[in-house]
Design an enzyme around this catalytic site. Structure first.
Site, short mmCIF file in Angstrom:
data_model
loop_
_atom_site.label_atom_id
_atom_site.label_comp_id
_atom_site.label_asym_id
_atom_site.label_seq_id
_atom_site.Cartn_x
_atom_site.Cartn_y
_atom_site.Cartn_z
N GLU A 5 5.70 -8.82 5.28
CA GLU A 5 5.25 -8.18 5.31
C GLU A 5 4.34 -7.89 5.92
O GLU A 5 3.96 -7.19 6.88
CB GLU A 5 4.59 -7.29 3.69
CG GLU A 5 6.19 -7.12 2.65
CD GLU A 5 4.57 -6.66 1.58
OE1 GLU A 5 4.54 -5.16 1.40
OE2 GLU A 5 4.62 -7.26 0.19
N GLU A 49 11.82 -8.39 -3.33
CA GLU A 49 10.76 -8.83 -4.30
C GLU A 49 11.54 -8.07 -5.32
O GLU A 49 11.55 -8.38 -6.40
CB GLU A 49 9.36 -7.81 -4.19
CG GLU A 49 8.73 -8.47 -3.51
CD GLU A 49 8.27 -8.48 -1.59
OE1 GLU A 49 8.05 -9.11 -1.12
OE2 GLU A 49 9.83 -8.70 -1.29
#
Length: 278
Positions: A126, A146
């Site tokens: 990210e 995730e």
């Protein structure tokens, strides 16, 4: 005047590999540079100092060991979740800069270059997707796993990957949680600029940084502002906000525009000055 960098823990290393360039190195190699609370706080302090230091125009972020950043420190996260000591949803929503003070960083007009020396997973990925230029090692791996852990790439990764890669490729990354190679990150998913041998990652990132600092820092920062605004606003609105921004005012009221035009007429390299504070 010598630089006075902030005092940080040994989890973040600061150095100055070239004129006007700051190098930030994640330094938890035994933990694959997973983001601890201390490391996150150090990054926030370091990058806020970088933003305010006029003589620093570009920052490179990289990692020690075989990882860029493996994401959140899941052991610590698990402890907090099991004990009920944290409200993760509230923490994420209130965090201005996102994971590692980079993943949602939108206020800085100074370029950020990622020199990805190894694994970039979860929050590490990210951070990468919100950098302006990305250089990756041939053996680097990128992933947003995730969903495999029951969590979400909520720190800015979902919209940024979707904007860069498109819906279907973003869905492949986000819904399977599977990692991709550096070559695929460049050729298919389009968030890596250059793939190089491991030994050349930092030199290649420095080459990009040096090319940027050869240009007017005022013009570079106004241009980055325009790029960032285009990701958040319709084109006409992005133009209007940018043209009246502090960065644009500094371009047209500063000394560097005069120097750039004069140097062109005199057929010589320009001698840029640090941006003035408005």
């Amino acid at each position: 005047m010598p630089l006075s960098p902030p005092r940080l823990s040994d989890q973040i290393l600061l150095s100055f590999p070239a004129d006007h360039v700051l190098l930030v190195t994640f330094n938890r190699p035994k933990s694959l540079n997973a983001m601890s609370a201390q490391m996150s706080q150090d990054l926030k302090v370091a990058l806020e100092w970088f933003d305010e230091e006029p003589s620093l125009w570009v920052v490179i972020v990289t990692g020690t060991g075989r990882a860029f950043c493996a994401g959140a420190d899941l052991k610590s996260w698990n402890d907090n979740q099991q004990s009920g000591r944290t409200n993760e949803q509230e923490n994420v929503a209130s965090d201005l800069y996102g994971f590692g003070a980079i993943s949602r960083r939108a206020t800085s007009s100074k370029p950020i270059i990622a020199a990805v020396n190894g694994l970039a997973f979860g929050g590490g990925m990210e951070m990468v997707i919100n950098c302006d230029i990305v250089v990756a090692s041939e053996d680097a791996k990128f992933g947003l796993p995730e969903v495999k852990r029951g969590v979400v790439a909520i720190q800015g990764g979902i919209p940024r990957v979707t904007v860069v890669s498109g819906r279907q490729l973003a869905s492949e990354l986000l819904l399977t949680g599977n990692p991709v190679s550096a070559q695929d990150a460049r050729d298919r998913f389009r968030f890596v600029n250059k793939v190089v041998p491991a030994s050349q990652v930092l030199p290649a990132a420095l080459d990009f940084a040096r090319q940027i600092v050869e240009n007017s820092p005022d013009a570079v920062q106004s241009t980055k502002k325009g790029i960032t605004l285009t990701l958040h606003y319709p084109v006409d609105e992005a133009f209007n906000v940018n043209v009246w921004s502090n960065e644009s005012a500094r371009v047209y009221k500063g000394e560097n525009i005069k120097e750039g035009l004069k140097a062109f007429v005199e057929k010589r390299p320009p001698n840029w000055k640090n941006p003035a504070k408005l």
